[in-house]
Design a protein around this motif. Sequence first.
Motif, mmCIF file in Angstrom:
data_model
loop_
_atom_site.group_PDB
_atom_site.id
_atom_site.type_symbol
_atom_site.label_atom_id
_atom_site.label_comp_id
_atom_site.label_asym_id
_atom_site.label_seq_id
_atom_site.Cartn_x
_atom_site.Cartn_y
_atom_site.Cartn_z
ATOM 1 N N GLU A 206 -59.561 3.651 -70.431
ATOM 2 C CA GLU A 206 -60.949 3.375 -70.064
ATOM 3 C C GLU A 206 -61.434 2.153 -70.851
ATOM 4 N N THR A 207 -62.565 1.611 -70.442
ATOM 5 C CA THR A 207 -63.128 0.454 -71.130
ATOM 6 C C THR A 207 -64.225 0.908 -72.090
ATOM 7 N N TYR A 208 -64.368 0.162 -73.190
ATOM 8 C CA TYR A 208 -65.366 0.470 -74.210
ATOM 9 C C TYR A 208 -66.023 -0.821 -74.671
ATOM 10 N N ASP A 209 -67.270 -0.682 -75.106
ATOM 11 C CA ASP A 209 -67.996 -1.835 -75.642
ATOM 12 C C ASP A 209 -67.777 -1.986 -77.148
ATOM 13 N N ILE A 224 -55.712 -2.879 -84.867
ATOM 14 C CA ILE A 224 -56.571 -2.678 -83.698
ATOM 15 C C ILE A 224 -57.140 -4.010 -83.213
ATOM 16 N N ILE A 225 -57.583 -4.846 -84.149
ATOM 17 C CA ILE A 225 -58.093 -6.172 -83.769
ATOM 18 C C ILE A 225 -56.999 -6.962 -83.058
ATOM 19 N N ASN A 226 -55.778 -6.915 -83.581
ATOM 20 C CA ASN A 226 -54.660 -7.614 -82.930
ATOM 21 C C ASN A 226 -54.410 -7.083 -81.527
ATOM 22 N N GLY A 227 -54.510 -5.760 -81.369
ATOM 23 C CA GLY A 227 -54.304 -5.168 -80.062
ATOM 24 C C GLY A 227 -55.375 -5.573 -79.071
ATOM 25 N N ILE A 228 -56.617 -5.650 -79.532
ATOM 26 C CA ILE A 228 -57.718 -6.090 -78.669
ATOM 27 C C ILE A 228 -57.496 -7.538 -78.233
ATOM 28 N N GLU A 229 -57.105 -8.373 -79.195
ATOM 29 C CA GLU A 229 -56.877 -9.790 -78.891
ATOM 30 C C GLU A 229 -55.702 -9.972 -77.938
ATOM 31 N N ILE A 235 -64.199 -6.272 -76.431
ATOM 32 C CA ILE A 235 -64.612 -5.111 -77.216
ATOM 33 C C ILE A 235 -65.046 -5.595 -78.590
ATOM 34 N N GLN A 236 -66.178 -5.099 -79.063
ATOM 35 C CA GLN A 236 -66.605 -5.392 -80.422
ATOM 36 C C GLN A 236 -65.988 -4.362 -81.359
ATOM 37 N N ILE A 323 -68.877 3.775 -76.702
ATOM 38 C CA ILE A 323 -68.411 3.622 -78.084
ATOM 39 C C ILE A 323 -67.209 4.530 -78.302
ATOM 40 N N LEU A 324 -66.153 3.991 -78.879
ATOM 41 C CA LEU A 324 -64.953 4.768 -79.177
ATOM 42 C C LEU A 324 -64.747 4.838 -80.681
ATOM 43 N N ALA A 325 -64.704 6.046 -81.209
ATOM 44 C CA ALA A 325 -64.388 6.273 -82.626
ATOM 45 C C ALA A 325 -62.918 6.643 -82.743
ATOM 46 N N ILE A 326 -62.242 6.105 -83.728
ATOM 47 C CA ILE A 326 -60.836 6.414 -83.950
ATOM 48 C C ILE A 326 -60.718 7.487 -85.033
ATOM 49 N N HIS A 327 -60.236 8.657 -84.658
ATOM 50 C CA HIS A 327 -59.956 9.708 -85.647
ATOM 51 C C HIS A 327 -58.608 9.373 -86.278
#
Length: 341
Positions: A206-209, A224-229, A235-236, A323-327
């Motif tokens: 799914e998509t998240y902001d 995670i930042i590398n994966g987003i890029e 995604i912020q 919003i997605l929180a990472i557990h």
Amino acid sequence: MKIWQFSNLKIWQFEDLKMMDALIDSVKFELFNFQIFKSTNFQIKSMNIELEIFSPVHQIKDKLFDEQDLKVFIKRDDLIHPIISGNKWRKLKYLLKQAQAENKSHLVTFGGAYSNHLLATAAAAAKFGFKSTGIVRGEAVNNDTLFLCRLHGMNLLFTDRESYRDKPALFSKHFAEDEQAFFIDEGGASAEGAKGCSELIDELTETYDHIFCACGTGTTAAGIINGIEKRQLSIQFHAVPVFKNGDFIKDEISRFLTIPENYHLHTGYHFGGYGKADNTLIDFVKQFVAATGILIEPVYTGKMLYAIYDLAAKNYFAPGSRILAIHSGGIWGLLGMKDRF
């Protein structure tokens, strides 16, 4: 499987590795005064170092989020494994593969007396056929976490806090003559760890902001930042340091970024520093667990989730945001704070 008996000596012949693993994992072989487990090098070379990833995304329902028109979700990395959970597995995965490729059979790592990383490394070593040693910061103690480390076969060495600052020197002091020893930094901090954490983004359907995670070494955040890029997602990313004066984490994150990227750093949710918690945070953890059935702890995930709730209450997010929180797992951190609950 064939068995030959010669007096008090048994010789076992296995047709395949799975049969050998099943038997060896359930029985201790004793030959005279020695305990014989897996043939270490043989086992490591042949082992497939993988865990089946089960990390579903669940929505967190709360009146606050409804009032703010927010959709908040949590990615349940805590369900990946009972002990090697969350970012602990993701950070260890490629380090273990590197050790395997280099034919190293002895994992040496570092942590505090209640370190989730030490426990996860001990469990991973036991599962994948490695020997393990944990170098523990501070005086010799016994607690639930270290008991579980020992139960998984980890040897523990305690060292004073000053010496602990120079981990490569400690490694050389104790293991320079051990050709099988493989260095793993505290918390699994490494480019390999960031690579493992980047794969989290590939699992999203799914998509998240916004994506939030707690920050200790900065490795998970960088991954995670590398994966987003890599996937060029809009995604912020938000990092929540669990240390006091957490601005230093920027340098740690930068070490493992593939390219410089912008992200948000929320340094006001440390609650006094690493491993610290006040009654406000403890009450939040209690209420969250009771309301959702999702077990969290106040060292990492509790602080990150508190930040999301607090920012939502302050109208930080635009209405309609997802919003997605990472557990990040690490629920064994509760063992060190039992008296607070």
